[in-house]
Structure formats: C-alpha cells, structure tokens
Design a protein around this motif. Structure first.
Motif, PDB file in Angstrom:
ATOM      1  N   THR A  91       0.099  -1.436  -0.136  1.00 18.84           N
ATOM      2  CA  THR A  91       0.163  -0.132   0.046  1.00 18.84           C
ATOM      3  C   THR A  91       0.916   1.373  -0.038  1.00 18.84           C
ATOM      4  O   THR A  91       2.363   0.739   0.377  1.00 18.84           O
ATOM      5  CB  THR A  91      -1.424   0.252   1.688  1.00 18.84           C
ATOM      6  N   LYS A  92       0.245   2.320  -1.159  1.00 18.16           N
ATOM      7  CA  LYS A  92       1.383   3.271  -0.570  1.00 18.16           C
ATOM      8  C   LYS A  92       0.329   3.886   0.311  1.00 18.16           C
ATOM      9  O   LYS A  92      -0.967   4.477   0.272  1.00 18.16           O
ATOM     10  CB  LYS A  92       1.646   4.308  -1.862  1.00 18.16           C
ATOM     11  N   CYS A  93       0.983   5.473   1.008  1.00 15.16           N
ATOM     12  CA  CYS A  93      -0.268   5.875   1.950  1.00 15.16           C
ATOM     13  C   CYS A  93       0.374   7.627   1.097  1.00 15.16           C
ATOM     14  O   CYS A  93       2.015   7.929   1.214  1.00 15.16           O
ATOM     15  CB  CYS A  93       0.807   5.830   3.081  1.00 15.16           C
ATOM     16  N   PHE A  94      -0.296   7.957   1.088  1.00 15.82           N
ATOM     17  CA  PHE A  94      -0.374   9.834   1.409  1.00 15.82           C
ATOM     18  C   PHE A  94      -0.883  10.316   2.142  1.00 15.82           C
ATOM     19  O   PHE A  94      -2.097   9.471   3.125  1.00 15.82           O
ATOM     20  CB  PHE A  94      -1.000  10.117  -0.157  1.00 15.82           C
ATOM     21  N   SER A  95      -0.207  11.862   2.962  1.00 14.48           N
ATOM     22  CA  SER A  95      -1.133  12.251   3.998  1.00 14.48           C
ATOM     23  C   SER A  95      -1.513  13.340   3.056  1.00 14.48           C
ATOM     24  O   SER A  95      -1.194  14.195   2.642  1.00 14.48           O
ATOM     25  CB  SER A  95      -0.500  12.356   4.847  1.00 14.48           C
ATOM     26  N   LEU A  96      -2.688  14.629   3.961  1.00 12.11           N
ATOM     27  CA  LEU A  96      -3.230  15.700   3.720  1.00 12.11           C
ATOM     28  C   LEU A  96      -3.109  16.491   5.224  1.00 12.11           C
ATOM     29  O   LEU A  96      -4.199  15.380   5.646  1.00 12.11           O
ATOM     30  CB  LEU A  96      -4.687  15.728   3.143  1.00 12.11           C
ATOM     31  N   GLY A  97      -2.377  17.482   6.056  1.00 11.53           N
ATOM     32  CA  GLY A  97      -2.218  18.011   6.935  1.00 11.53           C
ATOM     33  C   GLY A  97      -3.245  18.690   7.266  1.00 11.53           C
ATOM     34  O   GLY A  97      -3.047  19.776   6.126  1.00 11.53           O
ATOM     35  N   ILE A  98      -4.176  18.557   7.745  1.00 11.79           N
ATOM     36  CA  ILE A  98      -5.018  20.319   8.044  1.00 11.79           C
ATOM     37  C   ILE A  98      -5.269  20.812   9.241  1.00 11.79           C
ATOM     38  O   ILE A  98      -4.529  20.509  10.019  1.00 11.79           O
ATOM     39  CB  ILE A  98      -7.011  19.658   7.960  1.00 11.79           C
ATOM     40  N   GLY A  99      -4.742  22.490   9.024  1.00  8.95           N
ATOM     41  CA  GLY A  99      -4.858  23.231  10.062  1.00  8.95           C
ATOM     42  C   GLY A  99      -3.249  22.952  10.501  1.00  8.95           C
ATOM     43  O   GLY A  99      -2.657  23.468  10.462  1.00  8.95           O
ATOM     44  N   ASP A 100      -3.875  22.985  12.297  1.00 11.78           N
ATOM     45  CA  ASP A 100      -2.703  22.503  13.156  1.00 11.78           C
ATOM     46  C   ASP A 100      -1.575  20.971  12.934  1.00 11.78           C
ATOM     47  O   ASP A 100      -1.459  20.780  14.056  1.00 11.78           O
ATOM     48  CB  ASP A 100      -2.812  23.284  14.377  1.00 11.78           C
ATOM     49  N   ALA A 101      -2.024  20.303  11.744  1.00  7.98           N
ATOM     50  CA  ALA A 101      -1.109  18.929  11.686  1.00  7.98           C
ATOM     51  C   ALA A 101      -0.158  19.190  12.157  1.00  7.98           C
ATOM     52  O   ALA A 101       0.445  19.738  12.526  1.00  7.98           O
ATOM     53  CB  ALA A 101      -1.976  18.132  11.219  1.00  7.98           C
ATOM     54  N   ASP A 102       0.291  17.269  13.093  1.00  7.67           N
ATOM     55  CA  ASP A 102       1.299  17.465  13.569  1.00  7.67           C
ATOM     56  C   ASP A 102       2.479  17.441  12.473  1.00  7.67           C
ATOM     57  O   ASP A 102       2.466  16.104  11.289  1.00  7.67           O
ATOM     58  CB  ASP A 102       1.348  16.425  14.808  1.00  7.67           C
ATOM     59  N   ARG A 103       3.141  17.760  11.971  1.00  2.00           N
ATOM     60  CA  ARG A 103       3.865  17.715  10.852  1.00  2.00           C
ATOM     61  C   ARG A 103       4.345  16.548  10.661  1.00  2.00           C
ATOM     62  O   ARG A 103       5.282  16.227   9.750  1.00  2.00           O
ATOM     63  CB  ARG A 103       4.808  18.864  10.331  1.00  2.00           C
ATOM     64  N   GLU A 104       5.664  16.197  11.915  1.00  4.33           N
ATOM     65  CA  GLU A 104       6.085  15.281  12.499  1.00  4.33           C
ATOM     66  C   GLU A 104       5.094  13.369  11.562  1.00  4.33           C
ATOM     67  O   GLU A 104       5.554  12.490  10.729  1.00  4.33           O
ATOM     68  CB  GLU A 104       7.125  14.564  13.444  1.00  4.33           C
ATOM     69  N   LEU A 105       4.215  13.734  12.136  1.00  4.45           N
ATOM     70  CA  LEU A 105       3.223  12.208  11.547  1.00  4.45           C
ATOM     71  C   LEU A 105       2.959  12.420   9.966  1.00  4.45           C
ATOM     72  O   LEU A 105       2.852  11.231   9.601  1.00  4.45           O
ATOM     73  CB  LEU A 105       1.788  13.047  12.555  1.00  4.45           C
ATOM     74  N   ILE A 106       2.182  13.756   9.297  1.00  3.43           N
ATOM     75  CA  ILE A 106       2.367  13.612   8.160  1.00  3.43           C
ATOM     76  C   ILE A 106       3.342  13.351   7.427  1.00  3.43           C
ATOM     77  O   ILE A 106       2.861  12.501   6.113  1.00  3.43           O
ATOM     78  CB  ILE A 106       1.586  15.220   7.895  1.00  3.43           C
ATOM     79  N   ASN A 107       4.263  13.826   7.344  1.00  2.71           N
ATOM     80  CA  ASN A 107       5.041  13.573   6.565  1.00  2.71           C
ATOM     81  C   ASN A 107       5.902  12.236   6.812  1.00  2.71           C
ATOM     82  O   ASN A 107       6.545  11.401   6.099  1.00  2.71           O
ATOM     83  CB  ASN A 107       6.296  14.239   7.384  1.00  2.71           C
ATOM     84  N   GLY A 108       5.673  11.703   8.146  1.00  2.08           N
ATOM     85  CA  GLY A 108       6.458  10.611   8.616  1.00  2.08           C
ATOM     86  C   GLY A 108       5.277   8.785   7.713  1.00  2.08           C
ATOM     87  O   GLY A 108       5.665   8.563   7.320  1.00  2.08           O
TER      88      GLY A 108
END
Length: 638
Positions: free
Chosen positions: A177-194
């Motif tokens: 599975t390829k995982c993509f992420s979209l951080g909204i507002g004050d989302a944790d950048r470590e989590l979204i980038n990770g």
C-alpha cells in the motif's frame, strides 16, 4: 502545546530543470552530492493500472467547523474525479473507526457512488478523540483487491502520542500500500511527513487560513497516486563510486512526476564521474538520465557561508537509521549498537541533532540587573553587550587572553598568543617592543569564557577575559567588561583608535596572560594591559574613594618580579612554575592576599590601604632607581 515553525516559499516561475547535481567538496576529504530531481513523466504514454483508493478521514472533535466542512467538500470533488474502473472506500476515525463499505466498491457502481456522495454530504466531527493507529493497522493488515494497486490517503488535523508506532506499521507494510497524507490546520508535521515517507507517498498541508484549498490539494494527491505518474523501482548510479558512501534516503523506490525529490550521497572516495537516474513505469524501463561530472554545480552557489549539502544529507541518513530504513536494516546486518554508533558518527561529524546527539547551550551571561548596571557603568539602560560571561574553569578568575589572538614579535613575526615564550620581545606600541618576563596565567588545557571585542579596522576580534584590562580612548585601562559598543579602543599604532561595533562571547581552550616590562601588550592590533582588575572597575577604591588606577597599582606590585628576572638575567624566570589551574606561583599568593584584603570590613581596608599604597610607591621607586643605575653603568661602559 508544541507547534511547528513553518516556512513557506513560493517560486516566481515554474521549475523546468528535470535534474541537477550539486557538489560540495568538504575539507575533511568528504564529497557531498545532492541530486535534485523533477521528472515529467506525463508524456510517456503509459496506461495507469486500476487503483483502489481508501480515504481515512479524521472525524474527531478537533475537526469541527470549517475543517470538517471543507474536508467534506474536497472528498465530494475527489469522488467525482476518480478514474473510471477505480475502487473506493471511506474509513472514518476518532475514538473508534468505521468503514462505509465492508469492502471497496467501484466508482462505476451507481448505488455505491450515491452512498459515497451521501457520506461526504453529511460528514460531521462527532467521533471523539484522535486514535489513528487502530484503523491504519486494520487497513494495512488486509490484502489489496486483486488486480488493483492500493492507495491510502489520510486526512487529519491530529497530533498523537504514538507517532513512531504509526510510522513503523506503515513502513513495514509499504510493499502492498502506498500511503499519502494531507495535514489540515495545525496537524503534526512529524506525523504527516512520516506517513508519506514511510508509505512511499507524498505529504501536503493546508493551514487554517487556506482551508478553501483542500479540494485542489486532495485532487492533486489523487492524481499523483496513479502509477502512470510515478517511477517505480527507482535507483541511482553514483558513477565510479565503490558505493562505500552513504546514500539517503536509502529506500527511495518511487519518484513522482513533477514533484521535487532530493537524494544525497556522502563519500570519502573520489567524486563520481557521473550520476545516472533509472526508473520504470508499469514494469518497463522508461527513464534513464545520466549527468556527467562536468555538469555538476558547485554547492557554494547557495552562499550561506557554511557547508549545507553534507549536513542535509547526514540529516536524511540519520532519519533512515532512526526509522529502520537504512542499508543496515535492509541487508539484515543491523544491531542496535552499530546503528547507534553510525548515528553518533554522522551527528558529530556534521553537527546534527538526533536521537543520540544533542547540543548543550551554555548561557555565560549574568542577566541580573545588578550585574547589567555595574557592567554599564551604573546605567541600567545600557547596551546588553556589556553583560559579560563570567570566567569558567580557569581557577576562579579571568586574567587572560585566548590562544587564538595574534601578537607581533621582534624576532618571530606575527604569532599566536599560545606560542609566546618567556624572553620574547612583543609589540607594546608603534615600533616599540618589550620583553615577556613571565605569565600570570598559562595553560593550554583550561577552558575559559572570553569576550570577543569587534571594532572597525580590526582584522580579528580581540578575545579577552572580563576582568582583564584594555585601553580605551580618554578612559585609560579599563576592564573588558566595561567596554561598550561605540567606545574607541586604543590601537598599537600611534594615536590610532578603533570604534567598537559588536561584543560577543566565546569559550576557548587555553588561557594565556603574558607579563611585559611595560605592563602592556598589543593583541590583535589593540593595546591591552598585562593586568586584571580585582574590584570590577578601572580604579583601586576604598570606601567608595578612588585611590589610584588598577593599571598603576598592578604594575607597581609586579616590580619585585621584574627586578628578580632582571637581576638573574632570566635564570629564575625562564622556568617559572604554575599551579594546577595554570596560575603562576609568582602571582598566586599575592592574588589570594589581595582577595582577602578586599573582603575585609571597610575600617580594616582603610587602615591597610595606607601601607598598600606606600608599598606600591616603594616598589615603583626602587625599580626606577634600578633602571637609572643600569643606564649609568651602560653609559660608563660606553
């Protein structure tokens, strides 16, 4: 609550260069390369395979308001734009999680599509707190639908406590599975980038003041996720390198069309003669680009004054090691000790903070209002550069220069302070030299805090301890702690001064305080004293009354030392001894007596000050008489 600092940059025009290699030749015999890749694969004509899209949607309480409304609008638009033949499913999560369908449905199924549209049209943030690990774990445990590539798109504003566990789980299941992420507002950048990094996808962010752009960003993510728009089985050849270097990221198996990708290579081998990029689309080798070394770009064009490619590459390599995606882990040869040592090696060499390395900030400034006021000559509103770092491990007082300072000698030219020897003739004025008869402080191992006094016309800042005295125009010899920005320090050249422009602090290894016959020395072009103040000011004072200058008093009390050195022709001085802290034994006992004297009651100080002054005058007179006698003997001899 922790918040990231985000720097947003926007280019004036679209970037057209597909690939460029930046080369940084470091002084430690290391070559650092950075491959900047921006491929355009849209013209390759490869038909994308069918894709299964799973949208993992954060419906926790923090998504209420514009965030959930704009997310719903974006998902509705994305659903309408999915390629024909695609499968889709929505998974809502918060405290718990639920699937819209037991298994993914085709967008060609009108009933399923209507249910999806109803879902997006009635989306609300009513799932409590944020627990993202459970649904990700459940989704990735299942197998993709046969004949479809699976893409997971995570939309969240969350900040969680088990980020590492989420990233590890995604990394361990990235093959399916390829995982993509979209951080909204004050989302944790470590989590979204990770999530994106571990899942071989891309990450995007939409801040609170740009929520209306979620639709565009989500549609771009879906477009990027189709296999026709990325190179798979991607690898780089680093020319003639033996591959003994470090490549980072190590498991970069996917490169997306029109998306910037940075790949680093650190090697102690000779710089590669070329860099070749290879990639497949749909199993077919369709992309190969070779860049000869003649086309490498010198990384110094970044003009930052410090190496940048090496540290950036080291940071990426350390991330691979920390996230178990390094060469060690891929080859199954890793152990925790080896990984730790490699993180430390890279962190220390390139000065990178990591799980095993950190910087310790030492504040040497005494920020108390009393100290600031004293340092500014009584003006509490003075320049904060007057607040001085106290001496560190140098035996309890600072009477020294750093060994990095430069001193002009009569016979050896310009030398470092640390290289001065007893007997050297050093500059004390314009075309004037004086003998070094001893040291007040001398240690190559002790660490001390120094002021760096920057001034116009100076090639290098003067590095001097806080209590050591330096000559300032119209004020004479004053402690370095009383020098302010704007003051004019006296230079070694006749009648020359330089305006102080900045005062900083630095710690150095090595302490040196040479004594000269004149009691002065020119250091880094600045005329400085050989002596220290014991009361924090430029004058010796009793009960608030200034009796005489510290420069005169210190020079007078060193007269016996100078006389012994002259009478013995240096025999008693050339091999002078020092305490464990590097303090001259000629100085140590008088220093302790002086400190005792200054701690006494004012009445006792007044009573003792008379013999102190008399002794100082007597030493001065005796030395002058000795010098006159020597001059007379010289005249008779002539």
């Amino acid at each position: 609550q922790r918040r990231d600092i985000v720097l947003l940059l926007e280019t004036e025009a679209a970037l057209e260069i597909q690939a460029r290699v930046y080369q940084e030749l470091r002084g430690d015999n290391t070559t650092a390369l950075m491959l900047s890749l921006l491929p355009d694969i849209s013209s390759f004509g490869v038909t994308p395979p069918d894709t299964e899209f799973i949208f993992l949607v954060d419906r926790s309480g923090s998504m209420r308001g514009d965030r959930i409304d704009q997310t719903a609008t974006a998902l509705e638009a994305v659903l309408d734009s999915l390629p024909a033949g695609s499968l889709f499913n929505f998974v809502s999560f918060g405290t718990t999680y639920t699937y819209l369908f037991p298994e993914s449905m085709s967008v060609d199924n009108e009933t399923a599509l209507e249910q999806g549209q109803t879902f997006t049209g009635t989306l609300s943030a009513n799932f409590g707190s944020t627990n993202i690990f459970a649904p990700i774990q459940d989704i990735l445990k299942s197998n993709p639908t046969q004949g479809f590539q699976r893409v997971l798109l995570v939309l969240t504003d969350g900040e969680i406590s088990n980020t590492e566990a989420v990233i590890d789980w995604i990394s361990n299941n990235r093959a399916a599975t390829k995982c993509f992420s979209l951080g909204i507002g004050d989302a944790d950048r470590e989590l979204i980038n990770g999530i994106a990094r571990a899942g071989g996808g891309t990450a995007e962010f939409v801040d609170n003041d740009a929520l209306a752009t979620i639709t565009e960003v989500a549609q771009n993510q879906v477009a990027v996720a189709t296999q026709a728009n990325f190179l798979s089985n991607f690898f780089v050849e680093w020319g003639n390198s033996t591959m003994g270097g470090v490549e980072a990221p190590y498991l970069l198996d996917t490169v997306f069309s029109k998306r910037r990708t940075l790949i680093y290579y650190l090697t102690t081998d000779a710089s590669p003669t070329f860099v070749a990029i290879n990639g497949r689309v749909g199993g077919q080798l369709v992309y190969r680009l070779q860049i000869p070394s003649e086309s490498f770009v010198d990384a110094s064009i970044f003009a930052l004054g410090e190496p940048i490619v090496g540290p950036m590459g080291a940071r990426e390599a350390i991330r691979d090691l920390e996230e178990e995606r390094s060469k060690y882990h891929s080859e199954g040869t890793s152990d925790s000790t080896a990984v730790m040592k490699e993180i430390i090696r890279l962190g220390v060499k390139y000065q990178i903070t990591s799980s095993e390395t950190s910087f310790i900030a030492i504040d040497n400034l005494d920020w108390t209002s009393a100290n600031l006021k004293a340092a500014d000559g009584g003006n509490s509103e003075g320049d904060l550069t007057a607040a001085i770092p106290p001496p560190t491990t140098t035996g309890g007082f600072g009477i020294c220069f750093s060994g990095q300072n430069l001193v002009q000698t009569a016979s050896r030219g310009l030398i470092r302070m640390k290289d001065i020897e007893i007997g050297d003739m050093v500059q004390v004025g314009e075309d004037e030299f004086s003998r070094v008869y001893g040291f007040g402080h001398r240690s190559k191992d002790k660490v001390a805090a120094y002021l760096q006094i920057h001034a116009d016309e100076l090639d290098h800042p003067l590095e001097i301890s806080t209590d050591h005295m330096v000559f300032v125009d119209t004020r004479g010899a004053v402690p370095a702690s009383m020098v302010h920005v704007g003051d004019k320090v006296t230079l070694g050249a006749a009648d020359a001064t330089a305006k102080v422009t900045k005062i900083t602090a630095v710690n150095r290894v090595g302490v040196y305080a040479p004594f000269t016959d004149t009691g002065t020395i020119v250091v880094n072009q600045v005329l400085a004293s050989s002596y220290v103040t014991l009361q924090g000011g430029a004058a010796f004072a009793v009960a608030g009354v200034k009796v005489m200058s510290m420069q005169w008093l210190a020079h007078a009390f060193q007269a016996p030392h100078r006389l012994v050195c002259k009478w013995s022709c240096g025999a008693f001085c050339e091999n002078e001894t020092y305490t464990e802290d590097g303090i001259s034994n000629w100085v140590y006992v008088p220093f302790l007596v002086s400190k005792w004297f200054l701690k006494q009651h004012v009445v006792i100080m007044i009573a003792l000050s008379v013999p102190v002054v008399v002794a100082g005058v007597a030493f001065h007179v005796i030395e002058q008489l000795f010098m006159m006698r020597n001059l007379s003997l010289v005249s008779l001899a002539l």
